[in-house]
Scaffold this active site. Sequence first.
Site, mmCIF file in Angstrom:
data_model
loop_
_atom_site.group_PDB
_atom_site.id
_atom_site.type_symbol
_atom_site.label_atom_id
_atom_site.label_comp_id
_atom_site.label_asym_id
_atom_site.label_seq_id
_atom_site.Cartn_x
_atom_site.Cartn_y
_atom_site.Cartn_z
ATOM 1 N N ASP A 1 3.096 -9.447 9.099
ATOM 2 C CA ASP A 1 1.632 -9.540 9.103
ATOM 3 C C ASP A 1 1.276 -11.011 8.933
ATOM 4 O O ASP A 1 0.840 -11.453 7.859
ATOM 5 C CB ASP A 1 1.049 -8.685 7.963
ATOM 6 C CG ASP A 1 1.305 -7.210 8.205
ATOM 7 O OD1 ASP A 1 0.920 -6.713 9.262
ATOM 8 O OD2 ASP A 1 1.936 -6.559 7.340
ATOM 9 N N HIS B 1 9.849 -3.429 3.195
ATOM 10 C CA HIS B 1 9.310 -3.729 1.864
ATOM 11 C C HIS B 1 10.442 -4.069 0.892
ATOM 12 O O HIS B 1 10.316 -4.965 0.058
ATOM 13 C CB HIS B 1 8.534 -2.527 1.314
ATOM 14 C CG HIS B 1 7.300 -2.191 2.088
ATOM 15 N ND1 HIS B 1 7.235 -1.113 2.941
ATOM 16 C CD2 HIS B 1 6.091 -2.780 2.135
ATOM 17 C CE1 HIS B 1 6.024 -1.045 3.479
ATOM 18 N NE2 HIS B 1 5.312 -2.046 3.007
ATOM 19 N N GLN C 1 -2.267 -12.157 7.928
ATOM 20 C CA GLN C 1 -2.521 -11.835 6.515
ATOM 21 C C GLN C 1 -1.831 -12.848 5.607
ATOM 22 O O GLN C 1 -2.428 -13.379 4.662
ATOM 23 C CB GLN C 1 -2.013 -10.423 6.225
ATOM 24 C CG GLN C 1 -1.937 -10.076 4.749
ATOM 25 C CD GLN C 1 -1.592 -8.633 4.506
ATOM 26 O OE1 GLN C 1 -2.426 -7.763 4.678
ATOM 27 N NE2 GLN C 1 -0.374 -8.343 4.090
ATOM 28 N N MET D 1 0.839 -1.198 0.000
ATOM 29 C CA MET D 1 0.000 0.000 0.000
ATOM 30 C C MET D 1 0.876 1.251 0.000
ATOM 31 O O MET D 1 0.417 2.339 0.374
ATOM 32 C CB MET D 1 -0.930 0.002 1.215
ATOM 33 C CG MET D 1 -1.898 -1.180 1.173
ATOM 34 S SD MET D 1 -3.480 -0.858 1.966
ATOM 35 C CE MET D 1 -2.960 -0.520 3.617
ATOM 36 N N GLY D 2 2.135 1.110 -0.405
ATOM 37 C CA GLY D 2 3.033 2.259 -0.441
ATOM 38 C C GLY D 2 3.602 2.562 0.935
ATOM 39 O O GLY D 2 3.630 1.690 1.810
ATOM 40 N N GLN E 1 -10.200 -2.559 2.528
ATOM 41 C CA GLN E 1 -9.714 -3.153 3.780
ATOM 42 C C GLN E 1 -9.750 -2.165 4.954
ATOM 43 O O GLN E 1 -9.267 -2.478 6.027
ATOM 44 C CB GLN E 1 -8.329 -3.761 3.597
ATOM 45 C CG GLN E 1 -7.200 -2.805 3.322
ATOM 46 C CD GLN E 1 -5.944 -3.547 2.870
ATOM 47 O OE1 GLN E 1 -5.853 -4.027 1.751
ATOM 48 N NE2 GLN E 1 -4.958 -3.643 3.755
ATOM 49 N N ALA F 1 12.480 -0.106 4.469
ATOM 50 C CA ALA F 1 13.455 -1.180 4.239
ATOM 51 C C ALA F 1 12.820 -2.573 4.336
ATOM 52 O O ALA F 1 13.289 -3.524 3.709
ATOM 53 C CB ALA F 1 14.602 -1.046 5.234
#
Length: 300
Positions: A156, A40, A159, A33-34, A66, A38
């Site tokens: 996460d 990511h 998820q 989601m932007g 979401q 680091a």
Amino acid sequence: MDRPVLARTRSELTDLLAPARRQGQRVGFVPTMGALHAGHASLMRVAREHVGAGPVVVSVFVNPMQFAPGEDLARYPRTLPDDLEVCAGAGVDIVFAPTVDEVYPGGEPQVTVEPGPLASILEGRSRPTHFRGVLIVVAKLFGLVRPDVAVFGQKDFQQLTLIRRMAADLCLGVEVVGAETEREPDGLALSSRNRYLDAEQRVEALTLSRALRAAQEAATYGVGPALDAARAQLRTTETVDVDYLVVTTPELGDLPSDPPAGTEARILLAARVGTTRLIDNMRLVLGTTAHRGDLPCSAP
Ligand code: PAF
């Protein structure tokens, strides 16, 4: 350091991926989601390891489905120029940053994904519609990107578990990889939410990873001592307000009452530090319960 190519529409994305598909290259995908950091970037590198010379695609899309009403979708950080820099540094080929209309033409889809019981425990208790929204957008993004491999962070963990389950249960034909949580040198798990912590809260937040590490060490004595060790750490501060602390199977199921030595498990923790809600989790390997009496500190 080549900049990634930016695709704003479905057809731009399809055109950019066409040469790789013709050459039979594997496509790697990191949905985000932007507000990239680091953590990511480490997912992008894992994707690269899996696809070699094939293209790595990162999506940057703040998914309205979401967010529940009141969760402040409008205030979610949108930092595309900076995100492109992070992607460039991690060797990403394509950034797919669509508008809401591009992903949801005609509004919310009529046919959706039912996430099942795993979506109503842990995070799902306080955010009952969240994982339905996550799975719908991930299913759509899988359909648009058609990746061979998709990488999600273990940070996460619920998820990741649900997405794995969706890919398997619905035979989506994508390999879902869970990448290790990236941490600061002092142990704090990287998260977009860390930016909301002031200096004092940043120190308090370390209690989470300390508690999980203490549990890892005590796990050799079984689940109870692992939880006790984590709780003992969490009691060292009054400002960390625990939402849940649980030990589950690696698939988030219930452990047997007396798991044999060597059983793999997961410990998951959510807590509020000030107004910021943080989550973290770690792998446990349970030892024999026969040693329980040896535990130096078996506080209730
Ligand atoms: O983890 C996230 O950033 C999001 O939940 C995801 C997987 C990109 C879906 O919007």
